[in-house]
Enzyme design. Structure first.
Site, PDB file in Angstrom:
ATOM      1  N   ILE A 154       0.864  -1.290   0.141  1.00  0.00           N
ATOM      2  CA  ILE A 154       0.097  -0.022   0.135  1.00  0.00           C
ATOM      3  C   ILE A 154       0.974   1.237  -0.002  1.00  0.00           C
ATOM      4  O   ILE A 154       0.485   1.911  -0.743  1.00  0.00           O
ATOM      5  CB  ILE A 154      -0.918  -0.241   1.163  1.00  0.00           C
ATOM      6  CG1 ILE A 154      -1.949  -0.900   1.215  1.00  0.00           C
ATOM      7  CG2 ILE A 154      -1.816   1.263   1.222  1.00  0.00           C
ATOM      8  CD1 ILE A 154      -2.678  -1.561   2.406  1.00  0.00           C
ATOM      9  N   THR A 229      -4.081   5.577   6.992  1.00  0.00           N
ATOM     10  CA  THR A 229      -5.207   4.462   6.738  1.00  0.00           C
ATOM     11  C   THR A 229      -4.482   3.150   6.930  1.00  0.00           C
ATOM     12  O   THR A 229      -4.845   2.171   6.539  1.00  0.00           O
ATOM     13  CB  THR A 229      -5.465   4.535   5.208  1.00  0.00           C
ATOM     14  OG1 THR A 229      -3.990   4.301   4.734  1.00  0.00           O
ATOM     15  CG2 THR A 229      -6.033   5.786   4.604  1.00  0.00           C
ATOM     16  N   SER A 230      -3.664   3.176   8.159  1.00  0.00           N
ATOM     17  CA  SER A 230      -3.118   1.614   8.589  1.00  0.00           C
ATOM     18  C   SER A 230      -3.702   1.208   9.459  1.00  0.00           C
ATOM     19  O   SER A 230      -4.619   0.371   9.547  1.00  0.00           O
ATOM     20  CB  SER A 230      -1.686   2.175   8.881  1.00  0.00           C
ATOM     21  OG  SER A 230      -0.897   0.777   8.675  1.00  0.00           O
ATOM     22  N   ARG A 231      -3.164   1.645  10.782  1.00  0.00           N
ATOM     23  CA  ARG A 231      -3.974   1.133  12.127  1.00  0.00           C
ATOM     24  C   ARG A 231      -4.207   2.173  13.315  1.00  0.00           C
ATOM     25  O   ARG A 231      -3.061   3.067  13.004  1.00  0.00           O
ATOM     26  CB  ARG A 231      -3.448  -0.209  12.669  1.00  0.00           C
ATOM     27  CG  ARG A 231      -3.635  -1.287  11.937  1.00  0.00           C
ATOM     28  CD  ARG A 231      -5.107  -1.852  12.335  1.00  0.00           C
ATOM     29  NE  ARG A 231      -5.409  -3.095  11.637  1.00  0.00           N
ATOM     30  CZ  ARG A 231      -5.730  -3.239  10.464  1.00  0.00           C
ATOM     31  NH1 ARG A 231      -6.069  -2.186   9.605  1.00  0.00           N
ATOM     32  NH2 ARG A 231      -5.912  -4.446   9.621  1.00  0.00           N
ATOM     33  N   ASP A 255      -8.691   7.128   8.878  1.00  0.00           N
ATOM     34  CA  ASP A 255      -9.562   6.079   8.469  1.00  0.00           C
ATOM     35  C   ASP A 255      -9.580   4.978   9.686  1.00  0.00           C
ATOM     36  O   ASP A 255     -10.548   4.311   9.498  1.00  0.00           O
ATOM     37  CB  ASP A 255      -9.235   5.332   7.115  1.00  0.00           C
ATOM     38  CG  ASP A 255     -10.257   4.384   6.648  1.00  0.00           C
ATOM     39  OD1 ASP A 255     -11.325   4.835   6.746  1.00  0.00           O
ATOM     40  OD2 ASP A 255      -9.586   3.177   6.365  1.00  0.00           O
ATOM     41  N   GLU A 260     -11.428   1.939  17.922  1.00  0.00           N
ATOM     42  CA  GLU A 260     -12.470   1.993  16.698  1.00  0.00           C
ATOM     43  C   GLU A 260     -13.239   0.764  17.012  1.00  0.00           C
ATOM     44  O   GLU A 260     -14.201   0.321  16.597  1.00  0.00           O
ATOM     45  CB  GLU A 260     -11.827   1.740  15.423  1.00  0.00           C
ATOM     46  CG  GLU A 260     -11.138   0.529  15.197  1.00  0.00           C
ATOM     47  CD  GLU A 260     -10.669   0.666  13.463  1.00  0.00           C
ATOM     48  OE1 GLU A 260     -10.250   1.612  13.253  1.00  0.00           O
ATOM     49  OE2 GLU A 260     -10.869  -0.535  12.844  1.00  0.00           O
ATOM     50  N   HIS A 292     -12.810   3.427   8.802  1.00  0.00           N
ATOM     51  CA  HIS A 292     -12.226   2.197   8.327  1.00  0.00           C
ATOM     52  C   HIS A 292     -12.918   1.469   6.943  1.00  0.00           C
ATOM     53  O   HIS A 292     -13.126   0.499   6.791  1.00  0.00           O
ATOM     54  CB  HIS A 292     -12.196   1.012   9.512  1.00  0.00           C
ATOM     55  CG  HIS A 292     -10.996  -0.008   9.502  1.00  0.00           C
ATOM     56  ND1 HIS A 292     -10.224  -0.529  10.504  1.00  0.00           N
ATOM     57  CD2 HIS A 292     -10.386  -0.595   8.271  1.00  0.00           C
ATOM     58  CE1 HIS A 292      -9.281  -1.303   9.896  1.00  0.00           C
ATOM     59  NE2 HIS A 292      -9.400  -1.266   8.597  1.00  0.00           N
ATOM     60  N   GLN A 293     -12.871   2.642   6.130  1.00  0.00           N
ATOM     61  CA  GLN A 293     -13.478   2.304   4.848  1.00  0.00           C
ATOM     62  C   GLN A 293     -12.523   2.303   3.668  1.00  0.00           C
ATOM     63  O   GLN A 293     -12.972   2.033   2.574  1.00  0.00           O
ATOM     64  CB  GLN A 293     -14.647   3.169   4.423  1.00  0.00           C
ATOM     65  CG  GLN A 293     -14.145   4.607   4.113  1.00  0.00           C
ATOM     66  CD  GLN A 293     -15.219   5.412   3.610  1.00  0.00           C
ATOM     67  OE1 GLN A 293     -15.799   6.149   4.629  1.00  0.00           O
ATOM     68  NE2 GLN A 293     -15.339   5.545   2.518  1.00  0.00           N
ATOM     69  N   ALA A 294     -11.049   2.189   3.821  1.00  0.00           N
ATOM     70  CA  ALA A 294     -10.191   2.514   2.814  1.00  0.00           C
ATOM     71  C   ALA A 294     -10.274   1.308   1.908  1.00  0.00           C
ATOM     72  O   ALA A 294     -10.101   1.229   0.605  1.00  0.00           O
ATOM     73  CB  ALA A 294      -8.768   2.525   3.343  1.00  0.00           C
ATOM     74  N   PHE A 295     -10.646  -0.084   2.560  1.00  0.00           N
ATOM     75  CA  PHE A 295     -10.603  -1.134   1.713  1.00  0.00           C
ATOM     76  C   PHE A 295     -11.958  -1.391   0.888  1.00  0.00           C
ATOM     77  O   PHE A 295     -12.088  -2.216   0.034  1.00  0.00           O
ATOM     78  CB  PHE A 295     -10.411  -2.441   2.597  1.00  0.00           C
ATOM     79  CG  PHE A 295     -11.488  -2.691   3.457  1.00  0.00           C
ATOM     80  CD1 PHE A 295     -12.030  -2.128   4.544  1.00  0.00           C
ATOM     81  CD2 PHE A 295     -12.602  -3.648   3.121  1.00  0.00           C
ATOM     82  CE1 PHE A 295     -12.951  -2.213   5.426  1.00  0.00           C
ATOM     83  CE2 PHE A 295     -13.710  -3.748   3.734  1.00  0.00           C
ATOM     84  CZ  PHE A 295     -14.169  -3.155   5.178  1.00  0.00           C
TER      85      PHE A 295
HETATM   86  P1  NAD Z   1       2.868  -4.764   3.582  1.00  0.00           P
HETATM   87  O1  NAD Z   1       3.117  -5.925   4.754  1.00  0.00           O
HETATM   88  O2  NAD Z   1       3.013  -4.973   2.472  1.00  0.00           O
HETATM   89  O3  NAD Z   1       3.527  -3.457   4.230  1.00  0.00           O
HETATM   90  C1  NAD Z   1       3.882  -3.117   5.201  1.00  0.00           C
HETATM   91  C2  NAD Z   1       5.441  -2.556   5.283  1.00  0.00           C
HETATM   92  O4  NAD Z   1       5.586  -1.913   6.680  1.00  0.00           O
HETATM   93  C3  NAD Z   1       6.492  -3.444   5.086  1.00  0.00           C
HETATM   94  O5  NAD Z   1       7.226  -3.062   3.831  1.00  0.00           O
HETATM   95  C4  NAD Z   1       7.213  -3.745   6.612  1.00  0.00           C
HETATM   96  O6  NAD Z   1       8.607  -3.924   6.208  1.00  0.00           O
HETATM   97  C5  NAD Z   1       6.984  -2.200   6.878  1.00  0.00           C
HETATM   98  N1  NAD Z   1       7.339  -2.117   8.462  1.00  0.00           N
HETATM   99  C6  NAD Z   1       6.894  -3.027   9.272  1.00  0.00           C
HETATM  100  N2  NAD Z   1       7.377  -2.557  10.725  1.00  0.00           N
HETATM  101  C7  NAD Z   1       7.680  -1.211  10.343  1.00  0.00           C
HETATM  102  C8  NAD Z   1       8.253  -0.352  11.160  1.00  0.00           C
HETATM  103  N3  NAD Z   1       8.603  -0.496  12.461  1.00  0.00           N
HETATM  104  N4  NAD Z   1       8.468   0.980  10.544  1.00  0.00           N
HETATM  105  C9  NAD Z   1       8.555   1.241   9.388  1.00  0.00           C
HETATM  106  N5  NAD Z   1       8.076   0.347   8.572  1.00  0.00           N
HETATM  107  C10 NAD Z   1       7.469  -0.988   8.986  1.00  0.00           C
HETATM  108  O7  NAD Z   1       1.458  -4.352   3.951  1.00  0.00           O
HETATM  109  P2  NAD Z   1       0.274  -3.419   3.297  1.00  0.00           P
HETATM  110  O8  NAD Z   1      -0.427  -4.196   2.438  1.00  0.00           O
HETATM  111  O9  NAD Z   1       0.960  -2.282   2.655  1.00  0.00           O
HETATM  112  O10 NAD Z   1      -0.671  -2.817   4.374  1.00  0.00           O
HETATM  113  C11 NAD Z   1       0.074  -2.124   5.463  1.00  0.00           C
HETATM  114  C12 NAD Z   1      -1.170  -1.946   6.683  1.00  0.00           C
HETATM  115  O11 NAD Z   1      -2.393  -1.138   5.951  1.00  0.00           O
HETATM  116  C13 NAD Z   1      -1.582  -3.186   7.094  1.00  0.00           C
HETATM  117  O12 NAD Z   1      -0.838  -3.870   8.129  1.00  0.00           O
HETATM  118  C14 NAD Z   1      -3.015  -2.854   7.732  1.00  0.00           C
HETATM  119  O13 NAD Z   1      -2.910  -2.360   9.119  1.00  0.00           O
HETATM  120  C15 NAD Z   1      -3.336  -1.578   6.859  1.00  0.00           C
HETATM  121  N6  NAD Z   1      -4.633  -1.644   6.029  1.00  0.00           N
HETATM  122  C16 NAD Z   1      -5.541  -0.818   6.145  1.00  0.00           C
HETATM  123  C17 NAD Z   1      -6.789  -0.975   5.663  1.00  0.00           C
HETATM  124  C18 NAD Z   1      -7.931  -0.181   5.931  1.00  0.00           C
HETATM  125  O14 NAD Z   1      -8.911  -0.389   5.220  1.00  0.00           O
HETATM  126  N7  NAD Z   1      -7.796   1.121   6.237  1.00  0.00           N
HETATM  127  C19 NAD Z   1      -6.743  -2.006   4.463  1.00  0.00           C
HETATM  128  C20 NAD Z   1      -5.679  -3.099   4.403  1.00  0.00           C
HETATM  129  C21 NAD Z   1      -4.498  -2.799   5.165  1.00  0.00           C
END
Ligand code: NAD
Length: 343
Positions: A154, A229-231, A255, A260, A292-295
């Site tokens: 992402i 949009t992560s956690r 998001d 939540e 939490h609707q990004a997906f």
């Molecule tokens: P991914 O595993 O492809 O990428 C995560 C990246 O973060 C990796 O490159 C990893 O090395 C890096 N990372 C891990 N620990 C780290 C740290 N301490 N500092 C810096 N970088 C670090 O995952 P992705 O598919 O890109 O998804 C990322 C996150 O997005 C997921 O973990 C999830 O929490 C979140 N997400 C949110 C939604 C949403 O609807 N809002 C949907 C999907 C995913």
């Protein structure tokens, strides 16, 4: 395989039905998994969950006692699952390691543009037939520096979108030398100091919890835009609130929210007691909250359903789910080592 899927929204059913093609006997229920609802898993082989389900140690133990062998989450993130307890109780775990990163990256952009161009306020004014421009001045993204934290699927996709807007994109990841053409990998401090816009795309781990806190916030430029949009728990929300109040943070698009669980995904407008921090955040016009609707795109929902069913298919054939393996023991990695030795 007999399966119970928790926290199923009505819009998910058609995607799951299309993916399943009646292969697995799946009971779909709207309740989240919790100590109270774990009993629905009685007599099943597998449980399918989502991000706000309670998959903590007590619940995992209850599921194990009922004979559950597999837990598949319909998400990338697995921070809601007690992986160690699952390993101890020999429950295998799978996630959806990659699905339409564009869905989340595009939503990140939507938050960014809505914030910078004051789209919410403009629309509210228009609905009141107020077409004045005074409060609607924005900024160009072109020429700005965007810092991406977490250069995974992402993060890189979001970075490329911002590059398309003419931004300079820098990134930080714990992995060194990530293959991300056009994105300069820098230290975390450099990213925090140099970025006009910071977008969070790292998973929630012990290392990333409260990565954005009162110390890191004040390393950032005054007026910075932060997008999450992560956690939710990557951000210390109280510290963020103070930084917004003081004017140090110029814009915040979220998001996800650290509290939540039990709140997002449902209508709580009649609740007597509402989350005080969230209420305060929502009063700021330079804050946008989405639930939490990004997906939530058709493409992503189908890919999530397809991968979830594929995970069940593999388990039914007694095979490892490969890249989807989310077990603490990392059995997919061990499997690869075994295969390499055999070859
Ligand atoms: P991914 O595993 O492809 O990428 C995560 C990246 O973060 C990796 O490159 C990893 O090395 C890096 N990372 C891990 N620990 C780290 C740290 N301490 N500092 C810096 N970088 C670090 O995952 P992705 O598919 O890109 O998804 C990322 C996150 O997005 C997921 O973990 C999830 O929490 C979140 N997400 C949110 C939604 C949403 O609807 N809002 C949907 C999907 C995913």
């Amino acid at each position: 395989m007999k399966v119970v899927a928790y926290s199923i929204k009505s819009f998910e059913k058609e995607f799951l039905a299309k993916a399943n093609q009646k292969k697995h006997d799946i009971t779909l229920i709207s309740n989240p998994l919790s100590r109270e609802t774990a009993a629905f898993a009685e007599g099943k082989d597998a449980v399918v969950v989502f991000t706000n389900d309670d998959v903590s140690a007590p619940v995992v133990n209850m599921l194990a006692d009922m004979g559950i062998k597999y837990i598949a989450t319909r998400s990338v993130g697995t921070d809601h699952i007690d992986k160690e307890t699952a390993a101890v109780r020999s429950i295998k775990l799978a996630n959806v390691p990659e699905y339409s990163p564009q869905a989340i990256a595009e939503h990140t952009l939507a938050l960014a543009l809505a914030l910078s161009r004051k789209i919410i306020k403009a629309d509210q004014h228009s609905h009141n037939f107020n077409f004045k421009l005074d409060e609607l001045i924005g900024f160009n993204f072109s020429g700005k520096t965007v810092g991406i934290i977490g250069l995974g699927h992402i993060g890189i996709t979001a970075g490329n979108i911002f590059r398309g807007l003419g931004c300079k994109v820098i990134g930080y990841d714990i992995r060194e030398n990530v293959n991300a053409p056009g994105i300069d990998q820098v230290s975390l401090d450099e990213l925090l100091i140099c970025s006009d816009i910071i977008s969070l795309h790292a998973p929630l781990t012990a290392d990333t919890k409260y990565l954005i806190n009162k110390v890191t916030l004040y390393l950032m430029k005054k007026g910075v835009m932060i997008l999450n949009t992560s956690r939710g728990a990557l951000v210390n929300t109280e510290d963020m609130l103070h930084a917004i109040e003081s004017g140090h943070v110029g814009y915040f698009g979220m998001d996800v929210y650290e509290r939540e669980k039990g709140l997002f995904f449902e209508d709580h407008h009649t609740d007597q007691f509402k989350d005080a921090t969230l209420l305060q955040l929502l009063q700021y016009p330079n804050v946008i909250v989405t639930p939490h609707q990004a997906f939530l795109t058709n493409e992503a929902l189908q890919q999530i359903a397809d991968q979830t069913i594929r995970n069940l298919d593999f388990w039914q054939q007694n095979k490892c789910v490969g890249k989807s393996c989310a077990c603490a023991k990392q059995c997919s990695v061990q499997q690869e080592i075994v295969n390499t030795k055999v070859n």
